[in-house]
Design an enzyme around this catalytic site. Structure first.
Site, PDB file in Angstrom:
ATOM      1  N   ASP A   1       0.844  -1.192   0.000  1.00  0.00           N
ATOM      2  CA  ASP A   1       0.000   0.000   0.000  1.00  0.00           C
ATOM      3  C   ASP A   1       0.882   1.245   0.000  1.00  0.00           C
ATOM      4  OD1 ASP A   1      -2.438   1.283  -0.110  1.00  0.00           O
ATOM      5  OD2 ASP A   1      -2.669   1.369   2.063  1.00  0.00           O
TER       6      ASP A   1
ATOM      7  N   TYR B   1       1.091   5.784  -0.536  1.00  0.00           N
ATOM      8  CA  TYR B   1       0.732   6.980   0.236  1.00  0.00           C
ATOM      9  C   TYR B   1       0.883   8.151  -0.733  1.00  0.00           C
ATOM     10  CZ  TYR B   1       0.973   9.533   4.801  1.00  0.00           C
ATOM     11  OH  TYR B   1       0.757  10.305   5.920  1.00  0.00           O
TER      12      TYR B   1
ATOM     13  N   HIS C   1      -3.478  14.056   1.174  1.00  0.00           N
ATOM     14  CA  HIS C   1      -3.648  13.125   2.297  1.00  0.00           C
ATOM     15  C   HIS C   1      -2.412  13.121   3.191  1.00  0.00           C
ATOM     16  CE1 HIS C   1      -4.731   9.618   4.654  1.00  0.00           C
ATOM     17  NE2 HIS C   1      -3.608   9.022   4.290  1.00  0.00           N
TER      18      HIS C   1
ATOM     19  N   ARG D   1       1.428  15.541  13.532  1.00  0.00           N
ATOM     20  CA  ARG D   1       2.666  16.253  13.905  1.00  0.00           C
ATOM     21  C   ARG D   1       2.471  17.749  13.670  1.00  0.00           C
ATOM     22  NH1 ARG D   1       4.019  12.051  10.502  1.00  0.00           N
ATOM     23  NH2 ARG D   1       4.287  13.520   8.793  1.00  0.00           N
TER      24      ARG D   1
ATOM     25  N   GLU E   1     -10.094   4.074   4.297  1.00  0.00           N
ATOM     26  CA  GLU E   1      -9.253   4.832   3.378  1.00  0.00           C
ATOM     27  C   GLU E   1      -9.725   4.495   1.973  1.00  0.00           C
ATOM     28  OE1 GLU E   1      -5.061   4.238   4.290  1.00  0.00           O
ATOM     29  OE2 GLU E   1      -5.226   5.709   5.915  1.00  0.00           O
TER      30      GLU E   1
ATOM     31  N   GLU F   1      -9.331   4.191  -1.728  1.00  0.00           N
ATOM     32  CA  GLU F   1      -8.150   4.043  -2.579  1.00  0.00           C
ATOM     33  C   GLU F   1      -8.534   3.344  -3.881  1.00  0.00           C
ATOM     34  OE1 GLU F   1      -4.719   2.372  -0.695  1.00  0.00           O
ATOM     35  OE2 GLU F   1      -5.251   3.121   1.304  1.00  0.00           O
TER      36      GLU F   1
ATOM     37  N   ASP G   1      -8.993   0.511   2.515  1.00  0.00           N
ATOM     38  CA  ASP G   1      -7.974   0.109   3.488  1.00  0.00           C
ATOM     39  C   ASP G   1      -8.482   0.478   4.885  1.00  0.00           C
ATOM     40  OD1 ASP G   1      -5.644  -0.421   4.875  1.00  0.00           O
ATOM     41  OD2 ASP G   1      -4.652   1.429   4.239  1.00  0.00           O
TER      42      ASP G   1
ATOM     43  N   ARG H   1      -7.166   3.765  13.760  1.00  0.00           N
ATOM     44  CA  ARG H   1      -6.228   4.882  13.967  1.00  0.00           C
ATOM     45  C   ARG H   1      -5.558   4.861  15.334  1.00  0.00           C
ATOM     46  NH1 ARG H   1      -5.308   5.927   8.875  1.00  0.00           N
ATOM     47  NH2 ARG H   1      -7.169   6.579   7.761  1.00  0.00           N
TER      48      ARG H   1
ATOM     49  N   GLN I   1      -2.972   2.124  15.225  1.00  0.00           N
ATOM     50  CA  GLN I   1      -1.929   2.591  14.299  1.00  0.00           C
ATOM     51  C   GLN I   1      -1.033   3.642  14.954  1.00  0.00           C
ATOM     52  OE1 GLN I   1      -3.609   4.460  10.812  1.00  0.00           O
ATOM     53  NE2 GLN I   1      -1.612   4.858   9.862  1.00  0.00           N
TER      54      GLN I   1
ATOM     55  N   TYR J   1       3.031   2.534  15.189  1.00  0.00           N
ATOM     56  CA  TYR J   1       3.653   2.689  13.871  1.00  0.00           C
ATOM     57  C   TYR J   1       5.092   3.207  13.874  1.00  0.00           C
ATOM     58  CZ  TYR J   1       3.324   7.794  13.032  1.00  0.00           C
ATOM     59  OH  TYR J   1       3.498   9.148  13.050  1.00  0.00           O
TER      60      TYR J   1
ATOM     61  N   LYS K   1      -3.802  -2.034  10.441  1.00  0.00           N
ATOM     62  CA  LYS K   1      -4.231  -2.144   9.042  1.00  0.00           C
ATOM     63  C   LYS K   1      -4.538  -3.578   8.630  1.00  0.00           C
ATOM     64  CE  LYS K   1      -3.051   2.117   7.503  1.00  0.00           C
ATOM     65  NZ  LYS K   1      -3.959   2.988   6.725  1.00  0.00           N
TER      66      LYS K   1
ATOM     67  N   THR L   1      -8.731  -5.662   4.388  1.00  0.00           N
ATOM     68  CA  THR L   1      -8.684  -4.729   3.263  1.00  0.00           C
ATOM     69  C   THR L   1      -9.717  -5.221   2.263  1.00  0.00           C
ATOM     70  OG1 THR L   1      -6.296  -4.478   3.580  1.00  0.00           O
ATOM     71  CG2 THR L   1      -7.206  -3.673   1.489  1.00  0.00           C
TER      72      THR L   1
ATOM     73  N   THR M   1      -4.655   6.581   0.374  1.00  0.00           N
ATOM     74  CA  THR M   1      -5.895   7.350   0.479  1.00  0.00           C
ATOM     75  C   THR M   1      -5.940   8.454  -0.563  1.00  0.00           C
ATOM     76  OG1 THR M   1      -5.777   6.982   2.833  1.00  0.00           O
ATOM     77  CG2 THR M   1      -7.347   8.640   2.086  1.00  0.00           C
TER      78      THR M   1
ATOM     79  N   GLU N   1      -9.370  12.545   8.264  1.00  0.00           N
ATOM     80  CA  GLU N   1      -9.273  13.891   7.697  1.00  0.00           C
ATOM     81  C   GLU N   1     -10.618  14.618   7.721  1.00  0.00           C
ATOM     82  OE1 GLU N   1      -6.639  13.605   3.906  1.00  0.00           O
ATOM     83  OE2 GLU N   1      -7.339  11.603   4.465  1.00  0.00           O
TER      84      GLU N   1
HETATM   85 CA    CA Z   1      -3.799   3.096   2.951  1.00  0.00          CA
END
Ligand code: CA
Length: 407
Positions: free
Chosen positions: A121, A123, A128, A137, A194, A196, A228, A232, A235, A239, A248, A252, A344, A358
Site C-alpha cells: 500500500d 501513500y 492526504h 505532527r 481509506e 483508494e 484500506d 487509527r 496505528q 507505527y 491495518k 482490506t 488514500t 481527515e
Molecule cells: Ca492506505
C-alpha cells in the site's frame, strides 16, 4: 469519426457497463463451482462455455476459481480476448450463441476475483499525506523529507484482502491516547476507512530485474476499488519506527470486479507538477517523451446511504506506473496476483477527503450528522467512475462493507 460500438445486450448500450467497460469477475450459480465472467449491463457473461464453443486457445482459464490464470497469460492475450468479447457483444449475428450464457447479476454470487499474492500500500496523495502530517505532527513540516522523492509504501497482509460485501469485525488491540499514561487492550475506538484504488499485477517479473516506468500496461492487468480499513488508535501507538502493522492488517476490501487497464484508455491525464523532478527511474524513458500519467477517476464515499466525500483521483501526486517502478527498483520480483493500493485519495477541498481521520480532522471536527469515526453497524460504500473510450462514462467496481461489533 465512426461511432463507437455499443452492445446488443438489453440495457447495456449507453450504460456504465457498455462494451467499453467489460470488467472481469468470479461468479457462481447455486450449487456450482465459481468461474470467470465478464460484466455487460446488468448481466454476467458465463465465458467458459462460450470460449469452449468458439475453441478459444485460452478457454481453460475461464473455468478457474480466480482471475490469476487469465491474468498470467499477459497483455497480448488480455487485449485479444477483449477484442473477441467486443465482437461477441456488439455483433448481432453472435446473439444466438451468446445470449443463453448471459446470467442476471441478481442470480449469481460474486467472489474475491483475485488470489492475492503480495499486497503493498502506498501513500501517493499530497493532500492526504499533508493532512495526516498536520493532524499527527502539528508542530512540524507536514511532509517528511523523502515524500516528494519517492512513492512511500509498506507491505500489507494479502491474506486478509476480502471481496466487497464481506463484513468487517471491529479489531481489538493496544491503544494509547497521547493523554493516557499507559496502553490498554480493547476494541478500536477510532476505526476508519481509506478510499483508494488498487492495481492488480498480471504478468510477473524476474527477481533481480526492474520493471520500468513505461512497462505499466505490460504488467498490470486491471484496477479495483479498495478500502484500506484502518484502526487509527492502534496505528498511532504502534507505527513508530517500522510503520503500519495491526492497525491495518485485520481487513482490506476490494471490489468484486476488476476493470481492465484498456477500459481506462480515455482516463489518463497529466500528473500534477512533480517538483523536484524525481530520479530518472521514476521518469519516462519512452520514445513519446511523455511522462507517467495520472487517472481521471471520480470517487464517492457513501456512509449509510449519504455521500460524505468526493475525492478526485486525478489529484494524486505519484502515478500508478511510478509506484510499480519503485516497487521493483531494488530487484524485487512481481508475482501474478500482486496487489498495490494507491494510498488514500484526498483532494484539496474539505469535502474531497478520503478518510474519516481527515473529514473529522483527527476527531476534533465532527462531520455529517456529528460523525467522527465508524460505529458498529455502519455501512461504507466506495464508488468510482471514469471517462470511457466510447465517449460516456464507465463504473469501476464498487467496494462496500459493514462494521460488526468487536469479538
Ligand atoms: Ca492506505
Amino acid at each position: 469519426m465512426s461511432t463507437p460500438p455499443t452492445s446488443w445486450v438489453e440495457g447495456a448500450a449507453g450504460s456504465l457497463f457498455d462494451v467499453d467497460n467489460l470488467p472481469w469477475g468470479v461468479f457462481s450459480l447455486p450449487g456450482e463451482e465459481p468461474r470467470v465472467g465478464v460484466r455487460i449491463g446488468d448481466r454476467v457473461l458465463d465465458l467458459a462455455p462460450v470460449a469452449a464453443a468458439e475453441m478459444l486457445d485460452v478457454h481453460h482459464v475461464f473455468q478457474e476459481t480466480s482471475l490469476n490464470a487469465l491474468m498470467a497469460e499477459g497483455r497480448a492475450v488480455r487485449e485479444s480476448v477483449r477484442r473477441w468479447l467486443t465482437g461477441l457483444l456488439t455483433d448481432e449475428t453472435e446473439r444466438d450463441l451468446v445470449e443463453p450464457h448471459l446470467v442476471p447479476l441478481t442470480d449469481v454470487t460474486m467472489h474475491l476475483p483475485v488470489e492475492v499474492a503480495d499486497y503493498v500500500d502506498f501513500y501517493a496523495s499530497l493532500e492526504h499525506a499533508s493532512n495526516v502530517g498536520r493532524i499527527f505532527r502539528p508542530d512540524q513540516e507536514p511532509l517528511l523529507p523523502n515524500w516528494r522523492h519517492l512513492p512511500v509504501g509498506y507491505h500489507g497482509r494479502s491474506g486478509t484482502v476480502v471481496a466487497s460485501g464481506t463484513r468487517v469485525v471491529r479489531p481489538c488491540g493496544q491503544r494509547k491516547a497521547p493523554t493516557e499514561d499507559a496502553p490498554s487492550y480493547g476494541p478500536s475506538r477510532r476505526l476508519d476507512i481509506e478510499a483508494e484504488l488498487g492495481f492488480v499485477v498480471g504478468s510477473p517479473s524476474a527477481m533481480g530485474d526492474r520493471v520500468g516506468v513505461d512497462a505499466f500496461a505490460d504488467h498490470v492487468f486491471g484496477v479495483v476499488g479498495l478500502n484500506d480499513w484502518s484502526a487509527r488508535d492502534i496505528q498511532a501507538w504502534e507505527y513508530v519506527p517500522l510503520g503500519p502493522f495491526l492497525g491495518k492488517s485485520f481487513a482490506t476490501s476490494i471490489s468484486q470486479w476488476v476493470t481492465p487497464v484498456e477500459a481506462l484508455d480515455a482516463a489518463w491525464v497529466d500528473l500534477p507538477v512533480q517538483d523536484p523532478r524525481p530520479l530518472d527511474y521514476l521518469v519516462s524513458t519512452g520514445s513519446t517523451g511523455e511522462g507517467p500519467k495520472g487517472l481521471d477517476i471520480d470517487v464517492e464515499i457513501e456512509l449509510n446511504g449519504e455521500v460524505v466525500s468526493r475525492p478526485p483521483y486525478r489529484t494524486m501526486y505519484w502515478s500508478p506506473a511510478q509506484m510499480l517502478a519503485h516497487t521493483t527498483v531494488n530487484g524485487a520480483s512481481l508475482r501474478t496476483g500482486d496487489l498495490y493500493g494507491s494510498g488514500t485519495i484526498s483532494g484539496p477541498a474539505p469535502d474531497q477527503r478520503g478518510s474519516f481521520l481527515e473529514l473529522s480532522w483527527g476527531g476534533t471536527e465532527p462531520f455529517g450528522d456529528g460523525r467522527t469515526f465508524l460505529e458498529d453497524g455502519d455501512v461504507v460504500t466506495l464508488r468510482y467512475t471514469a471517462p470511457g473510450t466510447g465517449g460516456g462514462r464507465i463504473a469501476l467496481g464498487e467496494v462496500t462493507g459493514q462494521i460488526e461489533p468487536a469479538r
